[in-house]
Design a protein around this motif. Structure first.
Motif, PDB file in Angstrom:
ATOM      1  N   ALA A 201       0.993  -1.271   0.021  1.00 43.03           N
ATOM      2  CA  ALA A 201       0.065  -0.133  -0.040  1.00 43.03           C
ATOM      3  C   ALA A 201       0.932   1.321  -0.073  1.00 43.03           C
ATOM      4  CB  ALA A 201      -0.818  -0.117   1.107  1.00 43.03           C
ATOM      5  N   ALA A 202       1.754   1.344   0.939  1.00 46.44           N
ATOM      6  CA  ALA A 202       2.692   2.781   0.912  1.00 46.44           C
ATOM      7  C   ALA A 202       3.485   2.746  -0.075  1.00 46.44           C
ATOM      8  CB  ALA A 202       3.632   2.355   2.271  1.00 46.44           C
ATOM      9  N   GLY A 203       3.846   1.578  -0.832  1.00 50.66           N
ATOM     10  CA  GLY A 203       4.790   1.781  -2.064  1.00 50.66           C
ATOM     11  C   GLY A 203       3.970   2.703  -3.171  1.00 50.66           C
ATOM     12  N   LEU A 204       2.666   2.583  -3.142  1.00 48.53           N
ATOM     13  CA  LEU A 204       1.733   3.356  -3.855  1.00 48.53           C
ATOM     14  C   LEU A 204       2.487   4.817  -4.234  1.00 48.53           C
ATOM     15  CD1 LEU A 204      -1.634   1.790  -3.299  1.00 48.53           C
ATOM     16  CD2 LEU A 204      -0.380   1.672  -5.410  1.00 48.53           C
ATOM     17  N   LEU A 205       2.833   5.429  -3.144  1.00 45.37           N
ATOM     18  CA  LEU A 205       3.292   6.892  -3.254  1.00 45.37           C
ATOM     19  C   LEU A 205       4.113   6.933  -4.347  1.00 45.37           C
ATOM     20  CD1 LEU A 205       1.646   6.679  -0.490  1.00 45.37           C
ATOM     21  CD2 LEU A 205       2.932   8.532   0.326  1.00 45.37           C
ATOM     22  N   ALA A 206       5.230   6.017  -4.129  1.00 44.13           N
ATOM     23  CA  ALA A 206       6.464   6.006  -5.418  1.00 44.13           C
ATOM     24  C   ALA A 206       5.815   6.273  -6.732  1.00 44.13           C
ATOM     25  CB  ALA A 206       7.357   5.112  -5.192  1.00 44.13           C
ATOM     26  N   LEU A 207       4.883   5.635  -6.832  1.00 42.29           N
ATOM     27  CA  LEU A 207       4.375   5.840  -8.335  1.00 42.29           C
ATOM     28  C   LEU A 207       3.863   7.000  -8.787  1.00 42.29           C
ATOM     29  CD1 LEU A 207       1.901   2.503  -8.485  1.00 42.29           C
ATOM     30  CD2 LEU A 207       4.197   2.638  -9.475  1.00 42.29           C
ATOM     31  N   ALA A 208       3.314   7.789  -7.967  1.00 38.61           N
ATOM     32  CA  ALA A 208       2.545   8.914  -8.135  1.00 38.61           C
ATOM     33  C   ALA A 208       3.962   9.958  -8.469  1.00 38.61           C
ATOM     34  CB  ALA A 208       1.876   9.653  -6.871  1.00 38.61           C
ATOM     35  N   VAL A 209       4.805  10.059  -7.243  1.00 40.49           N
ATOM     36  CA  VAL A 209       5.993  10.763  -7.507  1.00 40.49           C
ATOM     37  C   VAL A 209       6.780  10.557  -8.703  1.00 40.49           C
ATOM     38  CG1 VAL A 209       8.297  11.562  -6.298  1.00 40.49           C
ATOM     39  CG2 VAL A 209       5.987  11.144  -5.053  1.00 40.49           C
ATOM     40  N   ASP A 210       6.958   9.479  -9.106  1.00 46.09           N
ATOM     41  CA  ASP A 210       7.642   9.027 -10.353  1.00 46.09           C
ATOM     42  C   ASP A 210       7.038   9.527 -11.615  1.00 46.09           C
ATOM     43  OD1 ASP A 210       9.572   7.757  -8.901  1.00 46.09           O
ATOM     44  OD2 ASP A 210       8.853   5.499  -9.492  1.00 46.09           O
ATOM     45  N   ARG A 211       5.806   9.816 -11.521  1.00 48.72           N
ATOM     46  CA  ARG A 211       4.926  10.527 -12.608  1.00 48.72           C
ATOM     47  C   ARG A 211       5.114  12.090 -12.534  1.00 48.72           C
ATOM     48  NH1 ARG A 211       1.494   7.346 -15.810  1.00 48.72           N
ATOM     49  NH2 ARG A 211       2.365   5.308 -16.180  1.00 48.72           N
ATOM     50  N   GLY A 212       5.785  12.589 -11.469  1.00 48.25           N
ATOM     51  CA  GLY A 212       5.772  14.123 -11.554  1.00 48.25           C
ATOM     52  C   GLY A 212       4.762  14.487 -10.612  1.00 48.25           C
ATOM     53  N   ALA A 213       4.040  13.895  -9.661  1.00 44.80           N
ATOM     54  CA  ALA A 213       3.121  14.509  -8.622  1.00 44.80           C
ATOM     55  C   ALA A 213       3.835  14.993  -7.385  1.00 44.80           C
ATOM     56  CB  ALA A 213       2.154  13.183  -8.175  1.00 44.80           C
ATOM     57  N   HIS A 214       3.362  16.050  -6.844  1.00 44.54           N
ATOM     58  CA  HIS A 214       3.976  16.479  -5.499  1.00 44.54           C
ATOM     59  C   HIS A 214       3.305  15.563  -4.551  1.00 44.54           C
ATOM     60  CE1 HIS A 214       5.905  20.344  -7.177  1.00 44.54           C
ATOM     61  NE2 HIS A 214       4.822  20.490  -7.868  1.00 44.54           N
ATOM     62  N   LEU A 215       4.161  15.384  -3.399  1.00 42.43           N
ATOM     63  CA  LEU A 215       3.695  14.605  -2.373  1.00 42.43           C
ATOM     64  C   LEU A 215       3.945  15.581  -0.952  1.00 42.43           C
ATOM     65  CD1 LEU A 215       3.023  12.117  -0.700  1.00 42.43           C
ATOM     66  CD2 LEU A 215       5.441  11.265  -0.795  1.00 42.43           C
ATOM     67  N   VAL A 216       2.612  15.432  -0.216  1.00 41.80           N
ATOM     68  CA  VAL A 216       2.780  16.078   1.065  1.00 41.80           C
ATOM     69  C   VAL A 216       2.584  15.292   1.905  1.00 41.80           C
ATOM     70  CG1 VAL A 216       1.596  17.922   2.508  1.00 41.80           C
ATOM     71  CG2 VAL A 216       1.827  18.453  -0.002  1.00 41.80           C
ATOM     72  N   VAL A 217       3.395  15.106   3.194  1.00 40.45           N
ATOM     73  CA  VAL A 217       3.122  14.107   4.204  1.00 40.45           C
ATOM     74  C   VAL A 217       2.781  14.816   5.406  1.00 40.45           C
ATOM     75  CG1 VAL A 217       4.595  12.458   5.564  1.00 40.45           C
ATOM     76  CG2 VAL A 217       5.030  12.613   3.085  1.00 40.45           C
ATOM     77  N   ILE A 218       1.688  14.600   5.955  1.00 40.54           N
ATOM     78  CA  ILE A 218       1.285  14.896   7.303  1.00 40.54           C
ATOM     79  C   ILE A 218       1.400  13.836   8.329  1.00 40.54           C
ATOM     80  CG2 ILE A 218      -0.531  16.186   8.560  1.00 40.54           C
ATOM     81  CD1 ILE A 218      -1.709  17.444   5.757  1.00 40.54           C
TER      82      ILE A 218
END
Length: 255
Positions: A201-218
Motif C-alpha cells: 500500500a505505502a509503495g503506491l506513493l512512489a508511483l505518483a512521485v515518479d509520474r511527477g506528482a507533488h507529495l505532502v506528508v502529514i
C-alpha cells in the motif's frame, strides 16, 4: 497566485489523499504502532492479526472477535480531518481517497463510496471463509457480545472472518491495480497519518512521485517517504489537514 499558497497547491485538479490510522486517532480510535497503539500496549494481540494463526486457532479467533466487538469505531464519529478531506470533493476537483483504514469514516464524513478505495478492506463486512457468504459485521458483533466467542457461518458452519486483510494475506489485486492507476494520474498526493511502512500500500506513493506528482506528508513521526515530499508537516492532523485542504479550495484555514 495566492499569497502564502505553496507551489504544490497551485493549478491542481487531480488529488489523491492517502490515509492511515493517524487520521482517526482524534476520533478516539487507537493506532497500531504509536506510543499508545494497540500492539504497543498489548504486543500479544498482534498474532490475532496473522491469517494462519486466525484460521488455525479458535482461541486466537476469540481474542480477535472480542477485540473488534469492543472496537472504539462502533461508537466514534469522523473528526475534523475526515470532514476537511470530504470537503475537497467539489466541482473542478477530481478527488480520490486511498485508505489503509477499515473504519468507514471517510464515507461517513460525506464522501461517496466510489471516491474511497479501502486498501485493507472494511470492518463493516464479514465473510465466510467456507462458502463465501457475506453479512454485516454488526450481526456478528451482536452474537459475540451475547457470548459467542468464535462465531461460525449459519449456512455452512465455516469460519467467519472480518472483511479485512490480515498479515499473510495478499491485497485484492483488483483494488491494488485500481489504486496504482489512481496514483499514476494524480497531480498531488497528501499522505495523512500513516507510518508508510506497510507495503504494497505505502509503495503506491512512489508511483505518483515518479509520474511527477507533488507529495505532502502529514504525520507525527518521520516516514520513509519524507525525502520525496514537497512538504512534511508534523502538526496535529486536525489542524494541518484543514489548512492544507484549504489551500486547494481557496479558503486557507488561517486566512
Amino acid at each position: 497566485m495566492s499569497v502564502g499558497k505553496p507551489v504544490w497547491a497551485q493549478h491542481v485538479s487531480r488529488v489523491v489523499v492517502f490515509t492511515g490510522a493517524g487520521v482517526s486517532t482524534a476520533s478516539g480510535i487507537p493506532d497500531y504502532r504509536g506510543p499508545d497503539g494497540v500492539w504497543t500496549r498489548t504486543p500479544g494481540l498482534a498474532e490475532a492479526f496473522e491469517y494462519d494463526r486466525f484460521m488455525s486457532d479458535p482461541a486466537v479467533r476469540a481474542l480477535f472477535w472480542r477485540t473488534y466487538a469492543n472496537h472504539a469505531a462502533w461508537d466514534a464519529a469522523p473528526n475534523g480531518a475526515h470532514r476537511a478531506i470530504a470537503a475537497l470533493d467539489r466541482p473542478g476537483m477530481a478527488l480520490r481517497v486511498l485508505t489503509q483504514n477499515i473504519d468507514g469514516f471517510h464515507q461517513r464524513a460525506g464522501l461517496a463510496e466510489r471516491k474511497v478505495l479501502e486498501l485493507h478492506g472494511t470492518m463493516h463486512r464479514t465473510d465466510c471463509t467456507g462458502c463465501g457468504r457475506s453479512l454485516p459485521t454488526a450481526e456478528v458483533r451482536a452474537r459475540v457480545l451475547a457470548g459467542e466467542a468464535d462465531p461460525r457461518c449459519g449456512g455452512c458452519g465455516g469460519v467467519l472472518k472480518l472483511g479485512t486483510v490480515l498479515f499473510g494475506q495478499e491485497l485484492d489485486p483488483v483494488v491494488l491495480g485500481n489504486a496504482a492507476a489512481i496514483m499514476q494520474a494524480a497531480q498531488l498526493v497528501i499522505a495523512v497519518g500513516s507510518s508508510l511502512l506497510v507495503n504494497p500500500a505505502a509503495g503506491l506513493l512512489a508511483l505518483a512521485v515518479d509520474r511527477g506528482a507533488h507529495l505532502v506528508v502529514i504525520n507525527r513521526d518521520p516516514t520513509p517517504y519524507d525525502e520525496l515530499a514537497a512538504e512534511v508537516i508534523r502538526e496535529d492532523i486536525e489542524v494541518a489537514v484543514p489548512r492544507v485542504t484549504g489551500y486547494l479550495s481557496g479558503r486557507p484555514a488561517d486566512a
